[in-house]
Write a protein that holds these residues in place. Sequence first.
Motif, mmCIF file in Angstrom:
data_model
loop_
_atom_site.group_PDB
_atom_site.id
_atom_site.type_symbol
_atom_site.label_atom_id
_atom_site.label_comp_id
_atom_site.label_asym_id
_atom_site.label_seq_id
_atom_site.Cartn_x
_atom_site.Cartn_y
_atom_site.Cartn_z
ATOM 1 N N THR A 15 0.814 -1.223 0.000
ATOM 2 C CA THR A 15 0.000 0.000 0.000
ATOM 3 C C THR A 15 0.847 1.274 0.000
ATOM 4 O OG1 THR A 15 -0.078 -0.070 2.396
ATOM 5 C CG2 THR A 15 -1.912 -1.093 1.219
ATOM 6 N N TYR A 16 2.152 1.120 -0.123
ATOM 7 C CA TYR A 16 3.003 2.315 -0.136
ATOM 8 C C TYR A 16 4.330 2.002 -0.826
ATOM 9 C CZ TYR A 16 5.822 0.178 3.544
ATOM 10 O OH TYR A 16 6.640 -0.672 4.244
ATOM 11 N N THR A 17 4.997 3.080 -1.273
ATOM 12 C CA THR A 17 6.401 2.946 -1.670
ATOM 13 C C THR A 17 7.204 3.988 -0.912
ATOM 14 O OG1 THR A 17 6.098 4.470 -3.511
ATOM 15 C CG2 THR A 17 5.972 2.136 -4.034
ATOM 16 N N LEU A 18 8.427 3.624 -0.584
ATOM 17 C CA LEU A 18 9.376 4.567 0.015
ATOM 18 C C LEU A 18 10.568 4.636 -0.939
ATOM 19 C CD1 LEU A 18 10.741 6.251 2.263
ATOM 20 C CD2 LEU A 18 11.405 4.095 3.359
ATOM 21 N N LEU A 19 10.820 5.834 -1.462
ATOM 22 C CA LEU A 19 11.947 6.041 -2.381
ATOM 23 C C LEU A 19 12.950 6.950 -1.692
ATOM 24 C CD1 LEU A 19 10.644 6.955 -5.960
ATOM 25 C CD2 LEU A 19 11.860 4.913 -5.244
ATOM 26 N N THR A 20 14.155 6.479 -1.526
ATOM 27 C CA THR A 20 15.183 7.335 -0.924
ATOM 28 C C THR A 20 16.054 7.899 -2.051
ATOM 29 O OG1 THR A 20 16.890 5.652 -0.757
ATOM 30 C CG2 THR A 20 15.244 5.708 1.017
ATOM 31 N N LYS A 39 10.661 9.986 -11.874
ATOM 32 C CA LYS A 39 9.220 9.802 -11.730
ATOM 33 C C LYS A 39 8.998 9.186 -10.346
ATOM 34 C CE LYS A 39 9.212 7.779 -15.892
ATOM 35 N NZ LYS A 39 8.755 7.119 -17.122
ATOM 36 N N LEU A 40 8.592 9.993 -9.414
ATOM 37 C CA LEU A 40 8.434 9.500 -8.031
ATOM 38 C C LEU A 40 7.229 8.573 -7.948
ATOM 39 C CD1 LEU A 40 9.141 12.934 -6.297
ATOM 40 C CD2 LEU A 40 10.749 11.027 -6.607
ATOM 41 N N VAL A 41 6.188 8.936 -8.697
ATOM 42 C CA VAL A 41 5.037 8.038 -8.857
ATOM 43 C C VAL A 41 4.349 8.420 -10.162
ATOM 44 C CG1 VAL A 41 3.408 9.497 -7.572
ATOM 45 C CG2 VAL A 41 2.977 7.059 -7.761
ATOM 46 N N THR A 42 3.744 7.448 -10.818
ATOM 47 C CA THR A 42 2.874 7.719 -11.966
ATOM 48 C C THR A 42 1.640 6.832 -11.794
ATOM 49 O OG1 THR A 42 3.596 5.932 -13.438
ATOM 50 C CG2 THR A 42 4.929 7.954 -13.456
ATOM 51 N N PRO A 43 0.586 7.060 -12.604
ATOM 52 C CA PRO A 43 -0.601 6.214 -12.478
ATOM 53 C C PRO A 43 -0.337 4.741 -12.804
ATOM 54 C CG PRO A 43 -1.157 8.274 -13.535
ATOM 55 C CD PRO A 43 0.338 8.227 -13.466
ATOM 56 N N HIS A 186 -7.379 6.389 5.705
ATOM 57 C CA HIS A 186 -8.395 7.168 4.982
ATOM 58 C C HIS A 186 -8.334 6.898 3.489
ATOM 59 C CE1 HIS A 186 -5.124 9.942 3.976
ATOM 60 N NE2 HIS A 186 -4.887 10.183 5.260
ATOM 61 N N ASP A 187 -9.414 7.258 2.832
ATOM 62 C CA ASP A 187 -9.550 6.978 1.394
ATOM 63 C C ASP A 187 -8.579 7.785 0.527
ATOM 64 O OD1 ASP A 187 -11.170 5.882 -0.945
ATOM 65 O OD2 ASP A 187 -11.306 8.033 -1.287
ATOM 66 N N GLU A 188 -8.234 8.986 0.967
ATOM 67 C CA GLU A 188 -7.410 9.870 0.128
ATOM 68 C C GLU A 188 -5.990 9.317 0.005
ATOM 69 O OE1 GLU A 188 -9.249 10.836 2.723
ATOM 70 O OE2 GLU A 188 -10.842 11.955 1.711
ATOM 71 N N GLU A 189 -5.403 9.483 -1.185
ATOM 72 C CA GLU A 189 -4.015 9.047 -1.368
ATOM 73 C C GLU A 189 -3.058 10.199 -1.090
ATOM 74 O OE1 GLU A 189 -3.367 7.604 -5.367
ATOM 75 O OE2 GLU A 189 -4.601 9.177 -6.227
ATOM 76 N N HIS A 190 -1.801 9.842 -0.870
ATOM 77 C CA HIS A 190 -0.793 10.851 -0.543
ATOM 78 C C HIS A 190 0.457 10.689 -1.408
ATOM 79 C CE1 HIS A 190 -2.518 12.648 3.002
ATOM 80 N NE2 HIS A 190 -2.364 11.616 3.799
ATOM 81 N N GLY A 191 1.053 11.838 -1.754
ATOM 82 C CA GLY A 191 2.434 11.876 -2.223
ATOM 83 C C GLY A 191 3.164 12.766 -1.235
ATOM 84 N N ILE A 216 7.472 9.315 -0.175
ATOM 85 C CA ILE A 216 6.557 8.216 0.135
ATOM 86 C C ILE A 216 5.276 8.407 -0.662
ATOM 87 C CG2 ILE A 216 5.249 7.013 1.947
ATOM 88 C CD1 ILE A 216 7.181 8.290 3.999
ATOM 89 N N CYS A 217 4.842 7.350 -1.319
ATOM 90 C CA CYS A 217 3.530 7.360 -1.966
ATOM 91 C C CYS A 217 2.630 6.426 -1.175
ATOM 92 C CB CYS A 217 3.668 6.863 -3.402
ATOM 93 S SG CYS A 217 2.079 6.804 -4.219
ATOM 94 N N MET A 218 1.473 6.911 -0.760
ATOM 95 C CA MET A 218 0.545 6.085 0.023
ATOM 96 C C MET A 218 -0.745 5.883 -0.751
ATOM 97 S SD MET A 218 0.965 7.735 3.792
ATOM 98 C CE MET A 218 2.263 8.967 3.819
ATOM 99 N N ALA A 219 -1.141 4.644 -0.916
ATOM 100 C CA ALA A 219 -2.387 4.306 -1.600
ATOM 101 C C ALA A 219 -3.562 4.578 -0.662
ATOM 102 C CB ALA A 219 -2.363 2.835 -1.993
#
Length: 246
Positions: A15-20, A39-43, A186-191, A216-219
């Motif tokens: 449910t998440y990625t951590l990119l250092t 690209k830290l995150v894409t769809p 919560h439902d909202e996603e985060h970057g 961090i990208c959180m689903a």
Amino acid sequence: MGTIVPNDRGRRGLTYTLLTPANRYMSRRPDLAGAAYYKLVTPRLAPSRFGQELIAAGEDEVVTRISSGCERFIIGMSGESAVRLGDEQIVLGEGGYTYLGQTRDFVLELAAGASIISIARRYEPWPGLPEPEPVFGRLSEVPATPTAVPGLRRRLLLDPDDPAFDFNISHMEFGPGVALPQIEIHDEEHGLYMTSGGGLYHLDGDEHVVSADDYICMAPYCPQGFRAGPEGGSYLLYKDTWRDGF
Ligand code: UGY
Ligand code: MN
């Protein structure tokens, strides 16, 4: 057999990625030759509905026309950067930011060595609400409002009370040892881009030490919590808002 190379905290969870900074790997784009492009995150990282990228110009300046059909938020991270909208040039520089709706075509300019973060998504209209007008601001000029947690302040970079926006960007600022008051789900996603300091991030049952320039990208529904370390910490936080998630 030993390990291939030591990992450096980077992680892809369910449910998440951590990119250092040590784990990031550069991508390429025709208009960004010579620049460092991450690209830290894409769809493509399902179910993310947004993209977030870090662009750092190399020895040459970057000048590129953006007409992607997405709404965008761009913030200067270092050096001299600007956005040209029609005849108007809006200087960003460190901490300067802009929101441009998805019908706006513009030119992005980065001087040699400058860097920006850009966030893009397809705008989710709401009946009767117009696409938001362009916004220009400066992080240091946005009031830092206290929260219910002593030592935790939040700057909201887009108008939080305007439901025409389908996302917002906060700058969360934690004093030494200060923590979020709950493990949020919560439902909202985060970057989330760490802008200073560090601490311990709880992500879906795991705990990670994080520091400046981690991402961090959180689903949706990723359990999350944070406690700042002894020097405090701050992060830039993308969060979708004002829509029902369908
Ligand atoms: O607004 C938020 O969802 C925020 N409290 N989440 C976070 O900082 N991880
Ligand atoms: Mn949250």
